[in-house]
Scaffold this active site. Structure first.
Site, mmCIF file in Angstrom:
data_model
loop_
_atom_site.group_PDB
_atom_site.id
_atom_site.type_symbol
_atom_site.label_atom_id
_atom_site.label_comp_id
_atom_site.label_asym_id
_atom_site.label_seq_id
_atom_site.Cartn_x
_atom_site.Cartn_y
_atom_site.Cartn_z
ATOM 1 N N LYS A 101 8.051 8.136 -5.159
ATOM 2 C CA LYS A 101 6.583 8.085 -5.064
ATOM 3 C C LYS A 101 6.038 9.233 -4.221
ATOM 4 C CE LYS A 101 5.151 4.010 -3.660
ATOM 5 N NZ LYS A 101 4.964 2.578 -3.283
ATOM 6 N N LYS A 151 6.514 9.438 -1.007
ATOM 7 C CA LYS A 151 6.093 8.857 0.274
ATOM 8 C C LYS A 151 7.301 8.790 1.207
ATOM 9 C CE LYS A 151 2.128 5.883 -0.136
ATOM 10 N NZ LYS A 151 1.577 4.546 0.069
HETATM 11 N N1 C2G Z 1 -4.537 -1.203 0.694
HETATM 12 C C1 C2G Z 1 -5.821 -1.695 0.937
HETATM 13 N N2 C2G Z 1 -6.574 -1.131 1.892
HETATM 14 C C2 C2G Z 1 -6.098 -0.100 2.628
HETATM 15 C C3 C2G Z 1 -4.800 0.396 2.398
HETATM 16 C C4 C2G Z 1 -4.021 -0.183 1.409
HETATM 17 O O1 C2G Z 1 -6.276 -2.640 0.262
HETATM 18 N N3 C2G Z 1 -6.898 0.427 3.596
HETATM 19 C C5 C2G Z 1 -3.754 -1.848 -0.369
HETATM 20 C C6 C2G Z 1 -3.431 -0.886 -1.523
HETATM 21 O O2 C2G Z 1 -4.540 -0.799 -2.425
HETATM 22 C C7 C2G Z 1 -2.214 -1.557 -2.153
HETATM 23 C C8 C2G Z 1 -1.542 -2.243 -0.939
HETATM 24 O O3 C2G Z 1 -2.506 -2.265 0.129
HETATM 25 O O4 C2G Z 1 -2.619 -2.551 -3.101
HETATM 26 C C9 C2G Z 1 -0.326 -1.485 -0.472
HETATM 27 O O5 C2G Z 1 -0.724 -0.153 -0.204
HETATM 28 P P1 C2G Z 1 0.425 0.973 -0.103
HETATM 29 O O6 C2G Z 1 1.480 0.516 0.811
HETATM 30 O O7 C2G Z 1 -0.248 2.296 0.104
HETATM 31 O O8 C2G Z 1 1.018 0.905 -1.596
HETATM 32 P P2 C2G Z 1 1.102 2.077 -2.665
HETATM 33 O O9 C2G Z 1 1.753 3.261 -2.084
HETATM 34 O O10 C2G Z 1 -0.234 2.182 -3.267
HETATM 35 O O11 C2G Z 1 2.193 1.493 -3.695
HETATM 36 O O12 C2G Z 1 3.865 0.044 -7.846
HETATM 37 C C10 C2G Z 1 2.752 0.098 -6.997
HETATM 38 C C11 C2G Z 1 3.025 0.934 -5.787
HETATM 39 O O13 C2G Z 1 4.220 0.538 -5.132
HETATM 40 C C12 C2G Z 1 1.842 0.824 -4.832
#
Ligand code: C2G
Length: 129
Positions: free
Chosen positions: A44, A46
């Protein structure tokens, strides 16, 4: 029992993560969180501060979360939904449209993100990129 699933890295767990987990849980009774493994995070693009095991342990301690499973690839969602008999797939608004193909298997819900909090910003503020 109405089952929900959501996916993510959930690094440096913060109130934005907690909010979406809380909102997701309101769609049913049992919330599964698929947390990205360190290897999948590399795919990803990350780099999480906490390892998969640490992020898993933290999520397992969150009251809204009933089960944590590894997210190892982009392709596992359909088989997860089928094998765990998921009723609702939930993701943050930033993913709107990306997972509409799951609508033939379960309800797909995109929830508003929490503005102003972001793991990447936390890392910057702490002087770590
Ligand atoms: N999130 C949120 N508000 C934030 C930060 C994150 O609502 N201020 C939500 C994101 O929208 C997501 C969840 O928290 O639904 C997890 O965020 P991340 O850890 O950044 O996940 P991501 O990298 O988007 O991975 O297959 C899907 C991916 O694994 C998603």
């Amino acid at each position: 029992m109405k089952k929900i699933i959501t996916y993510g890295t959930f690094d440096l767990l913060h109130t934005g993560h907690l909010n979406i987990l809380k909102l997701a849980k309101e769609y049913g009774d049992y919330l599964i969180v698929a947390v990205s493994t360190d290897e999948f995070n590399e795919l990803k693009g990350k780099k999480a501060y906490y390892t998969y095991e640490q992020r898993r342990a933290i999520l397992e301690a969150v009251r809204y979360v009933d089960k944590v499973i590894p997210e190892e690839n982009w392709e596992q969602k359909i088989s997860d939904i089928i094998s765990y008999k998921i009723d609702v797939f939930v993701m943050g608004e930033d993913w709107r449209g990306n997972f509409d193909f799951l609508k033939q298997y379960c309800e797909v819900v995109y929830l508003p993100r929490t503005v102003g909090i972001l793991t990447t910003q936390i890392k910057k503020d702490l002087g770590r990129t």
